[in-house]
Enzyme design. Structure first.
Site, PDB file in Angstrom:
ATOM      1  N   GLU A  26       4.638   5.935   2.723  1.00 41.82           N
ATOM      2  CA  GLU A  26       5.663   5.199   1.975  1.00 41.82           C
ATOM      3  C   GLU A  26       6.829   4.783   2.847  1.00 41.82           C
ATOM      4  OE1 GLU A  26       5.435   6.387  -2.744  1.00 41.82           O
ATOM      5  OE2 GLU A  26       7.086   7.151  -1.540  1.00 41.82           O
TER       6      GLU A  26
ATOM      7  N   HIS B  64     -17.937  18.200  10.736  1.00 37.49           N
ATOM      8  CA  HIS B  64     -19.327  18.031  10.307  1.00 37.49           C
ATOM      9  C   HIS B  64     -19.500  16.813   9.406  1.00 37.49           C
ATOM     10  CE1 HIS B  64     -20.748  22.023  11.833  1.00 37.49           C
ATOM     11  NE2 HIS B  64     -19.446  22.246  11.796  1.00 37.49           N
TER      12      HIS B  64
ATOM     13  N   LYS C  96       1.989  -0.700 -10.680  1.00 38.42           N
ATOM     14  CA  LYS C  96       2.593  -0.230 -11.931  1.00 38.42           C
ATOM     15  C   LYS C  96       2.749  -1.380 -12.922  1.00 38.42           C
ATOM     16  CE  LYS C  96       5.299   3.541  -9.879  1.00 38.42           C
ATOM     17  NZ  LYS C  96       6.662   4.075  -9.635  1.00 38.42           N
TER      18      LYS C  96
END
Length: 449
Positions: A289, A310, A424
């Protein structure tokens, strides 16, 4: 307590690249110190001694002690910086398996986080388990209207209102929000529940050393004085900018900047302790951010070694040369377990007999970094003396200051996040929130084309 190792990154850059940046870093550091740079209104975290008064800390400790005593489960509702810092510190400093310990062994309730996503199943199953336990709740949101957190609070508050009397509810719900406005401030004042303040001059991702993080951390039984002592140690250690003796915090910011200019645009935070996984999540938000703006910034990623060797090891060793690694290493472990000798040696591990798992883990880290460097991956490492509230507090501040300096060095404001509003607005429109009718029509048309 904390030191940066850069030897395995220096082969990928030139010393003069760091030196040429020093005048720019001097400006960035002065802006942060003086509070004169972009976003200066949100640098209340910078001077550690000024974040909390003694009265603040005593009140946090008093409320936390009450909640520890009365609660089997302590719910923390928040998203982003409203929960990541607290969760990072709690998991870094606590037992790996607290759910399976008695409360007398833990010395604290089980801490469960909610309101950080929108999973219906998660919240429903959480409600399933709460009925037979004494529950307290801390909801953290400056506005009080953050969708994920507000939904969880509405549902869990309803549950608690049915479970407890109004008077007992006042002792079990704690609000952390704006000092004077917002939905949660109104609720706290009307309901008479305990409340703490989200500081106006500290953004969420920098707020872990304020009441936002300290209350949940204290309820979890972690010594917040020790955490702050570690942060203050880092504040003092990295306070000054000296071009002739560059400190580790500034050097980390410089190294990242030079590596990014050379095309290493993904930083992988590597942990060798599973308890540090959520610390990486906090770090990812802090840097993502803060830096990801104006088409620039290093992408923050994370891996837990040796587990992820792995799965990601092949890519790191031989994939696109776009990443560098920063490893967090501890010089000592809290416990000791040694590999036992086995008579038949059927698993061919007797060569490790008598060695501690910590020694093996450290050797794995060394071998991995050597291999990755040979494969063309620059490696930085941060070495801490131990895993404790003291060292974790120092590490928190180290990353916060380095992040702010990195932003200023890259000519961005490291304290805003304008890009998070896009999703949003679309979500509000598609859900039919009042005031978003025009956008809803446009989005539906776009989806139908």
């Amino acid at each position: 307590m904390l030191s940066l190792k850069t030897q395995q990154a220096m082969p990928f850059i030139k010393e003069e690249e760091l030196e040429y940046l020093l005048p720019f870093m001097a400006t960035a550091h002065a802006q942060l110190e003086e509070g004169s740079g972009p976003g200066a209104d949100f640098t209340g975290w910078y001077h550690v001694p000024g974040i909390n008064t003694e009265e603040d800390l005593q009140r946090v400790e008093k409320v936390a002690a009450r909640l520890r005593e009365s609660s089997d489960i302590f719910l923390v509702l928040g998203i982003g910086g409203s929960y990541l810092g607290a969760r990072a510190v709690i998991e870094a400093c606590n037992h790996h398996f607290p759910t399976f310990l008695d409360k007398s062994q833990r010395g604290a309730p089980i801490v469960i986080f909610a309101g950080h996503q929108l999973s219906e199943d998660y919240l429903a199953e959480l409600c399933d388990i709460l009925e037979n336990y004494d529950v307290s709740l801390n909801v953290v949101s400056k506005s009080g209207t953050t969708t994920e957190t507000a939904i969880a609070f509405r549902i869990l508050r309803s549950f608690m209102e049915q479970k407890y009397s109004p008077e007992e509810l006042k002792q079990r719900i704690v609000v952390t929000t704006d000092a004077s406005k917002g939905a949660l401030r109104s609720y706290a004042d009307e309901a008479g529940v305990e409340s703490f303040v989200v500081p106006d001059d500290i953004g969420g991702r920098y707020s872990v050393l304020s009441a936002v993080g300290l209350l949940p951390i204290a309820v979890a039984g972690i010594n917040i004085r020790e955490l702050l002592e570690g942060a203050n140690w880092a504040y003092e250690k990295y306070l000054k900018f000296d071009p002739d003796n560059v400190n580790d915090c500034i050097n980390y910011a410089l190294m990242r900047h030079v590596l990014a200019r050379r095309g290493y645009l993904l930083e992988m935070m590597v942990n060798y302790e599973p308890s540090m996984a959520m610390f990486t999540e906090w770090w990812k938000q802090l840097y993502g951010e803060s830096e990801g703006k104006n088409g620039r910034g290093i992408f923050p990623a994370g891996a837990n070694f040796t587990t992820d060797l792995h799965s990601l090891g092949q890519y790191i060793q031989e994939g696109s040369r776009i990443l560098f690694e920063t490893s967090i290493l501890f010089k000592s472990s809290l416990r000791e377990m040694k590999v036992p000798h086995q008579k038949d040696d059927s698993d061919q591990l007797n060569y490790l007999a008598g060695k501690s798992l910590h020694e093996i883990n450290q050797t794995a880290a060394l071998g991995t970094s050597l291999a990755h460097v040979r494969g063309g991956v620059p490696n930085l490492s941060l070495e801490l003396t131990e895993r404790s509230p003291l060292t974790i507090g120092a590490l928190v501040y180290f990353f916060e200051k380095a992040c702010a300096l990195s932003g200023y060095l890259d000519a961005i404001n490291p304290f805003d996040q304008p890009g998070v509003e896009a999703y949003k607005k679309n979500m509000f429109a598609l859900l039919g929130k009042p005031g978003f009718e025009d956008l809803r029509s446009k989005l539906i048309e776009e989806l139908n084309n």
